[in-house]
Motif scaffolding. Structure first.
Motif, PDB file in Angstrom:
ATOM      1  N   ALA A  47      38.014  51.363  38.304  1.00 35.13           N
ATOM      2  CA  ALA A  47      37.613  52.225  39.254  1.00 35.13           C
ATOM      3  C   ALA A  47      37.839  51.369  41.015  1.00 35.13           C
ATOM      4  CB  ALA A  47      36.212  52.976  39.324  1.00 35.13           C
ATOM      5  N   ILE A  48      37.090  50.162  40.512  1.00 35.96           N
ATOM      6  CA  ILE A  48      36.927  48.476  41.771  1.00 35.96           C
ATOM      7  C   ILE A  48      38.472  48.363  42.043  1.00 35.96           C
ATOM      8  CG2 ILE A  48      35.974  46.784  42.502  1.00 35.96           C
ATOM      9  CD1 ILE A  48      34.031  46.455  39.847  1.00 35.96           C
ATOM     10  N   ALA A  49      39.251  48.189  40.978  1.00 36.85           N
ATOM     11  CA  ALA A  49      40.793  47.938  41.160  1.00 36.85           C
ATOM     12  C   ALA A  49      41.044  48.957  42.059  1.00 36.85           C
ATOM     13  CB  ALA A  49      41.627  47.644  39.945  1.00 36.85           C
ATOM     14  N   GLU A  50      41.085  50.126  42.018  1.00 34.62           N
ATOM     15  CA  GLU A  50      41.637  51.115  42.579  1.00 34.62           C
ATOM     16  C   GLU A  50      41.515  51.338  43.540  1.00 34.62           C
ATOM     17  OE1 GLU A  50      41.079  54.638  40.767  1.00 34.62           O
ATOM     18  OE2 GLU A  50      42.432  54.485  39.293  1.00 34.62           O
ATOM     19  N   ALA A  51      40.021  50.420  44.392  1.00 35.79           N
ATOM     20  CA  ALA A  51      39.472  50.676  45.639  1.00 35.79           C
ATOM     21  C   ALA A  51      39.553  49.159  46.240  1.00 35.79           C
ATOM     22  CB  ALA A  51      37.854  50.359  44.880  1.00 35.79           C
ATOM     23  N   GLU A  52      40.782  48.341  45.214  1.00 35.62           N
ATOM     24  CA  GLU A  52      41.378  46.799  45.849  1.00 35.62           C
ATOM     25  C   GLU A  52      42.023  46.687  46.422  1.00 35.62           C
ATOM     26  OE1 GLU A  52      38.922  43.745  44.507  1.00 35.62           O
ATOM     27  OE2 GLU A  52      37.078  44.083  44.866  1.00 35.62           O
ATOM     28  N   GLY A  53      42.334  47.791  45.314  1.00 36.49           N
ATOM     29  CA  GLY A  53      43.929  48.004  45.752  1.00 36.49           C
ATOM     30  C   GLY A  53      44.972  46.861  44.952  1.00 36.49           C
ATOM     31  N   VAL A  54      44.570  46.785  44.184  1.00 36.12           N
ATOM     32  CA  VAL A  54      45.220  45.495  42.704  1.00 36.12           C
ATOM     33  C   VAL A  54      44.412  45.622  41.089  1.00 36.12           C
ATOM     34  CG1 VAL A  54      43.874  43.549  44.444  1.00 36.12           C
ATOM     35  CG2 VAL A  54      42.564  44.464  42.830  1.00 36.12           C
ATOM     36  N   SER A  55      44.890  45.173  40.498  1.00 39.88           N
ATOM     37  CA  SER A  55      44.849  44.973  38.878  1.00 39.88           C
ATOM     38  C   SER A  55      43.699  45.380  38.757  1.00 39.88           C
ATOM     39  CB  SER A  55      46.124  44.548  38.573  1.00 39.88           C
ATOM     40  OG  SER A  55      45.610  42.959  38.170  1.00 39.88           O
ATOM     41  N   GLU A  56      43.411  45.928  37.532  1.00 38.68           N
ATOM     42  CA  GLU A  56      42.441  46.242  36.676  1.00 38.68           C
ATOM     43  C   GLU A  56      42.412  44.805  36.514  1.00 38.68           C
ATOM     44  OE1 GLU A  56      39.631  46.086  33.117  1.00 38.68           O
ATOM     45  OE2 GLU A  56      42.221  45.567  33.089  1.00 38.68           O
ATOM     46  N   LYS A  57      42.770  43.637  35.555  1.00 39.56           N
ATOM     47  CA  LYS A  57      43.142  42.598  35.243  1.00 39.56           C
ATOM     48  C   LYS A  57      42.338  42.032  35.890  1.00 39.56           C
ATOM     49  CE  LYS A  57      45.549  38.843  32.718  1.00 39.56           C
ATOM     50  NZ  LYS A  57      46.571  38.492  32.449  1.00 39.56           N
ATOM     51  N   ALA A  58      42.725  41.788  37.848  1.00 42.06           N
ATOM     52  CA  ALA A  58      42.510  40.936  38.761  1.00 42.06           C
ATOM     53  C   ALA A  58      41.166  40.868  38.648  1.00 42.06           C
ATOM     54  CB  ALA A  58      43.172  41.158  39.758  1.00 42.06           C
ATOM     55  N   VAL A  59      40.561  42.055  39.106  1.00 41.90           N
ATOM     56  CA  VAL A  59      39.160  42.481  39.005  1.00 41.90           C
ATOM     57  C   VAL A  59      38.371  41.506  37.364  1.00 41.90           C
ATOM     58  CG1 VAL A  59      37.121  44.544  38.877  1.00 41.90           C
ATOM     59  CG2 VAL A  59      39.392  44.124  40.221  1.00 41.90           C
ATOM     60  N   ARG A  60      38.734  42.697  36.345  1.00 44.13           N
ATOM     61  CA  ARG A  60      38.215  41.273  35.129  1.00 44.13           C
ATOM     62  C   ARG A  60      37.707  40.298  34.804  1.00 44.13           C
ATOM     63  NH1 ARG A  60      41.778  41.036  31.203  1.00 44.13           N
ATOM     64  NH2 ARG A  60      42.537  42.263  31.243  1.00 44.13           N
ATOM     65  N   ILE A  61      39.211  39.040  35.397  1.00 44.26           N
ATOM     66  CA  ILE A  61      39.225  38.147  35.371  1.00 44.26           C
ATOM     67  C   ILE A  61      37.724  37.370  36.682  1.00 44.26           C
ATOM     68  CG2 ILE A  61      40.332  36.319  36.453  1.00 44.26           C
ATOM     69  CD1 ILE A  61      42.779  36.847  35.272  1.00 44.26           C
ATOM     70  N   GLY A  62      38.241  38.001  37.989  1.00 38.61           N
ATOM     71  CA  GLY A  62      37.233  37.989  39.053  1.00 38.61           C
ATOM     72  C   GLY A  62      35.612  38.214  38.597  1.00 38.61           C
ATOM     73  N   ILE A  63      34.837  39.038  37.626  1.00 39.98           N
ATOM     74  CA  ILE A  63      33.822  39.185  36.965  1.00 39.98           C
ATOM     75  C   ILE A  63      34.139  37.957  36.571  1.00 39.98           C
ATOM     76  CG2 ILE A  63      32.645  40.756  36.059  1.00 39.98           C
ATOM     77  CD1 ILE A  63      33.759  43.317  37.375  1.00 39.98           C
ATOM     78  N   GLU A  64      34.266  38.216  35.852  1.00 35.45           N
ATOM     79  CA  GLU A  64      34.448  37.199  34.426  1.00 35.45           C
ATOM     80  C   GLU A  64      34.287  35.094  34.634  1.00 35.45           C
ATOM     81  OE1 GLU A  64      37.851  37.090  31.798  1.00 35.45           O
ATOM     82  OE2 GLU A  64      37.262  38.755  31.047  1.00 35.45           O
ATOM     83  N   ARG A  65      34.559  35.306  35.737  1.00 33.82           N
ATOM     84  CA  ARG A  65      34.745  33.641  36.721  1.00 33.82           C
ATOM     85  C   ARG A  65      33.064  33.920  37.070  1.00 33.82           C
ATOM     86  NH1 ARG A  65      41.146  32.859  38.313  1.00 33.82           N
ATOM     87  NH2 ARG A  65      41.833  32.553  36.810  1.00 33.82           N
ATOM     88  N   GLY A  66      32.548  34.775  37.803  1.00 37.53           N
ATOM     89  CA  GLY A  66      31.954  35.018  38.697  1.00 37.53           C
ATOM     90  C   GLY A  66      30.404  34.771  37.251  1.00 37.53           C
TER      91      GLY A  66
END
Length: 78
Positions: A47-66
């Motif tokens: 849902a975050i990826a869809e709201a941002e217009g990016v891939s789920e993988k980008a969101v997942r990696i961003g969260i993991e790094r954070g």
């Protein structure tokens, strides 16, 4: 059931909460917003990826790094 906390426990929880919020606030804006959306608002990574217009993988990696950065910062407090 009511559990009574000691003043020390109340202070420790408040301090830990402040440290967590400080660590999140020190993250890059996107990471902080993604972590907040996922863990505090209960949004799925998809849902975050869809709201941002990016891939789920980008969101997942961003969260993991954070989370990794938060972990390092919290370890420095203790």
């Amino acid at each position: 059931m009511f559990i009574s906390l000691s003043p020390d426990e109340i202070y420790e929880r408040k301090l830990t909460s402040q440290q967590l919020h400080s660590a999140i606030a020190s993250l890059p804006d996107k990471q902080a917003k993604r972590i907040y959306a996922h863990y505090f608002m209960g949004m799925s990574k998809t849902a975050i990826a869809e709201a941002e217009g990016v891939s789920e993988k980008a969101v997942r990696i961003g969260i993991e790094r954070g989370l990794h950065t938060i972990e390092k910062k919290l370890k420095s407090f203790f």
